[in-house]
Design an enzyme around this catalytic site. Structure first.
Site, PDB file in Angstrom:
ATOM      1  CG  LEU A   1      -3.378  10.333  -3.681  1.00 61.96           C
ATOM      2  CD1 LEU A   1      -3.266  11.808  -4.247  1.00 61.96           C
ATOM      3  CD2 LEU A   1      -2.576   9.508  -4.465  1.00 61.96           C
TER       4      LEU A   1
ATOM      5  CB  ILE B   1      -4.588  -2.048   1.246  1.00 59.84           C
ATOM      6  CG1 ILE B   1      -3.190  -2.429   0.756  1.00 59.84           C
ATOM      7  CG2 ILE B   1      -5.408  -2.067   0.064  1.00 59.84           C
ATOM      8  CD1 ILE B   1      -2.927  -3.836   0.211  1.00 59.84           C
TER       9      ILE B   1
ATOM     10  N   GLY C   1       0.894  -1.278  -0.030  1.00 60.54           N
ATOM     11  CA  GLY C   1      -0.018  -0.267   0.201  1.00 60.54           C
ATOM     12  C   GLY C   1       0.809   1.266   0.117  1.00 60.54           C
TER      13      GLY C   1
ATOM     14  CB  SER D   1       1.519   6.903   1.529  1.00 60.55           C
ATOM     15  OG  SER D   1       2.651   6.043   1.570  1.00 60.55           O
ATOM     16  CB  ILE D   2       0.012   5.900   6.923  1.00 56.79           C
ATOM     17  CG1 ILE D   2      -0.760   7.361   7.090  1.00 56.79           C
ATOM     18  CG2 ILE D   2       0.411   5.261   8.311  1.00 56.79           C
ATOM     19  CD1 ILE D   2      -2.133   7.018   7.726  1.00 56.79           C
TER      20      ILE D   2
ATOM     21  CE1 TYR E   1     -12.526   7.250   5.993  1.00 57.77           C
ATOM     22  CE2 TYR E   1     -13.577   5.747   7.629  1.00 57.77           C
ATOM     23  CZ  TYR E   1     -12.730   5.984   6.831  1.00 57.77           C
ATOM     24  OH  TYR E   1     -11.427   5.089   6.818  1.00 57.77           O
TER      25      TYR E   1
ATOM     26  CE  LYS F   1      -9.519   2.059   6.446  1.00 58.85           C
ATOM     27  NZ  LYS F   1      -8.338   1.431   6.258  1.00 58.85           N
TER      28      LYS F   1
END
Length: 253
Positions: A192, A92, A13, A19-20, A153, A160
């Site tokens: 992003l 991801i 990912g 990105s984290i 969200y 999630k």
């Protein structure tokens, strides 16, 4: 200082420097782990290779987690290259048409969101298990929207929630193999992916106002937590959702 020398970590990912996953990869690399970075498609190959070039002993591999053939192929490559795995990072998540409310979510959009955001963790964990004969650590990324409703969200919050339940069940399935499965629930970060969430700035502002630390979390702080959770210092922690959000989840009004 946490020492991961001799450990092999694979990160799924990693898209770009915001990105984290990149923050986590940096922290694992700094601790001495050998890094395998998996990118989704040829479109992302150049970015992945450029990022990997900044890390010592890092290699890149292509894998689309929606394809079982890709997963089989990449884990054969990982086995050939490293012989084992110690750490797997799953960063991801995707939901098509995320601007639609949950009520308006189409059946196919629901399927895709859960396939990519939740089932992919199951598929990767199943493929990783044979390469972790002496145990290991699997880590994924979630968000507070799995527990509470956040504006815009939408179906990502439902996906999630499924991911967090998956963490607990995988922890139970893999515990006898000494493989730990955990998640970090990170506060909102300007990645992003976050750009697809409407009025994202309002969420950032709300956290800054209400969180006990009165600021938003930095991606490298998430990386630090990931380093701890994937290391032997967290050997007794599995099936947990760890918040790294400046304490926002603890507040009411």
């Amino acid at each position: 200082m946490i020492d991961l020398k001799g450990k092999v970590a694979v990160v799924f990912g990693l898209a770009n420097k915001r990105s984290i996953a990149w923050a986590i990869a940096q922290k694992l690399s700094e601790a001495g782990a050998s890094l395998a970075i998996c990118y989704q498609s040829e479109r992302l190959q150049r970015d992945a290779e450029e990022l990997a070039a900044d890390l010592p002993d890092a290699k890149t591999f292509r894998c689309d987690v929606t394809l079982d053939t890709d997963i089989d192929t990449v884990f054969e490559q990982l086995k050939t290259t490293y012989g084992k795995l110690d750490i797997l990072v799953h960063s991801i998540g995707f939901a098509p048409n995320i601007k639609n409310t949950v009520l308006q979510t189409a059946r196919e959009d629901f399927r895709i969101a859960h396939d990519i955001s939740a089932y992919s963790l199951i598929a990767l964990a199943r493929a990783a298990e044979p390469l972790m004969p002496e145990g290991g650590s699997i880590l994924t990324l979630t968000y507070y929207g799995a527990e509470k409703v956040f504006p815009n969200y939408n179906i990502m919050g439902v996906a999630k929630a499924a991911l967090e339940a998956t963490v607990r069940y995988l922890a139970a399935d893999l515990g006898t193999k000494k493989i730990r499965v955990n998640a970090i629930s990170a506060g909102p970060i300007k990645t992003l992916a976050a750009r697809g969430i409407g009025d994202f700035t309002k969420i950032l502002n709300a956290v800054e106002e209400r969180a006990p630390l009165h600021r938003n979390v930095d991606a490298l702080e998430v990386g630090n937590a990931a380093l701890f959770l994937t290391s032997d210092l967290a050997s007794g922690i599995t099936g947990e959702i760890t918040f790294v959000d400046c304490g926002y989840n603890t507040t009411g009004l």
